[in-house]
Write a protein that holds these residues in place. Structure first.
Motif: not given
Ligand SMILES: Cc1ncc(COP(=O)(O)O)c(C=O)c1O
Length: 414
Positions: A109-111, A178-180, A206-211, A244-249, A254-256
């Protein structure tokens, strides 16, 4: 030696001190999301009923047939080479220059990318210049490293901004939805920030999960791409560390995720990762590779985007009817959240949250997105997890929660 009957058991050593300033907010919101009696508009979760279960089952079979025991092994710390190459190719296609596998670290995950950045870069007291309000998970990840924070000023005109950048270990930004806040940062501001980062000689995370969740129009090039366009040839040596991440798309399970950066930074982060989890799951990376190679996202993403657009519109319409007396917001052009700001300082969303739970609805109070916890006049409301009907019911409950909160305040004042 036997312990005599009346003797008190010895005091065991205390947990690490940083945990005293930690919290379990994310766990609490996850738990609330699982309660059937509560409408949770709190989590940052995709719509579970749209998870592509069958496509993932088929991809899993293909992955096992293709990789056999390799998919069930410990892997290399940098990740499954074929998936690293696929991510490098994907990023190259959108970034105006070539990135190779040596520029990619696959993460859990991006986390985990955020966590590794903390582990690899932050010493106690180091300065991070962060987009404000800030993703709670990033603050959580970096808390054990005890950094200081200064707010990122996108206008670049704030007092001390450039001095701050020169001292910063890195800048942290989520320019796409952006989150939030759901904000989409303009291309001009991205370019200006890149200039300042280059001048200051620091890193830009540059954190881009929502792309992928572009609901109205296109997001435009990432900051990584803006830099790539300026330096289209040679080995990548820019300041951008892209997550980047596959979590939102696709699915979070998968935690990739991945980090894209210059090769030296990738090696540094790989060193940090080695002592975290040896390697991310080869099995889910192999499944992700099948999904990517089959082009599945191209059919799946439009489906979820259409559903999320409808849900966002349902949230904003219900809020216009039930909450506009007390809150204002901008309709986010993508992502997962509407950021609602109280019109009056009278509303403290930490206190409102308690009333919301009594009315069986949850949101995320703004204070958790502030490293100092002082931001108490807003709330993050998610629109992707629930159906339009459930969202509308949630907003009705929020209206009752505000009424209950204001009545109890008035009662206390009387
Ligand atoms: C800005 C941001 N970065 C990272 C993450 C973590 O994503 P992942 O599920 O890929 O760990 C999130 C998840 O909510 C997020 O909002």
């Amino acid at each position: 030696m036997a312990i005599s009957g009346g003797q008190k058991p010895a005091q065991r050593p205390a947990r690490a001190q940083w945990l005293d300033s930690g919290n379990s907010i994310t766990q609490q919101f996850m738990a609330i999301g699982g309660r059937a009696d509560i409408v949770s508009l709190a989590g940052g979760l995709p719509a579970a009923e749209l998870y592509p279960v069958e496509a993932i089952a088929r991809a899993s079979e293909r992955a096992l047939a293709r990789w056999g025991s390799v998919a069930l092994e410990y892997g290399s710390v940098e990740g499954l080479p074929a998936l690293r190459a696929a991510i490098a190719e994907r990023i190259s296609a959108s970034a105006g220059r070539r990135f190779g596998p040596e520029n990619v670290l696959l993460t859990t995950g991006a986390m985990q990318g955020l966590d590794l950045l903390g582990k690899a870069l932050i010493d106690p007291g180091d300065l991070i210049v962060n987009q404000f309000p800030t993703y709670l998970g990033a603050l959580d990840a970096w808390r054990p490293r005890q950094p200081r924070y200064e707010r990122l000023d996108w206008s670049g005109e704030g007092p001390g901004f450039e001095a701050g950048l020169r001292q910063a270990k890195f800048v942290y930004a989520v320019p796409n939805y952006s989150n939030p806040t759901g904000v989409l940062v303009s291309q001009a501001r991205r370019a200006a920030l890149l200039d300042k980062v280059l001048e200051a000689g620091t890193w830009l995370v540059e954190d881009d999960p929502y792309l992928p969740l572009q609901l109205d129009g296109a997001a435009g090039p990432s900051i990584l791409a803006l830099h790539g366009e300026r330096h289209p040839t040679g080995a990548y040596d820019g300041p951008v560390i892209y997550l980047g991440t596959l979590s939102k798309s696709l699915v979070p399970g998968l935690r990739v995720g991945w980090v894209v950066a210059e090769a030296g930074m990738i090696a540094t982060l790989a060193l940090a990762k080695q002592s975290t989890d040896i390697s991310s799951s080869m099995f889910t990376q192999a499944v992700a590779l099948e999904l990517i190679e089959s082009g599945f996202e191209a059919e799946h993403i439009p489906r979820i985007v259409a559903a999320y657009r409808e849900r966002r519109d349902a949230l904003c319409a219900a809020a216009a009817q039930h909450l506009s007396e007390w809150f204002s917001w901008e309709v986010p052009p993508g992502g997962m959240f509407v950021w609602m700001r109280a019109k009056s300082a009278e509303i403290d969303t930490n206190a409102l949250y308690a009333c919301a739970l009594e009315e069986k609805v949850a949101f995320v109070p703004s204070s958790v997105f502030d490293p100092d916890g002082r931001l108490t006049d807003a709330m993050r409301v998610n629109f992707t997890r629930s159906s339009p009907e459930v969202i509308t019911e949630g907003v009705r409950r929020l209206e009752r929660a505000v009424q209950r909160y204001l009545a109890s305040k008035a009662g206390r004042a009387a």
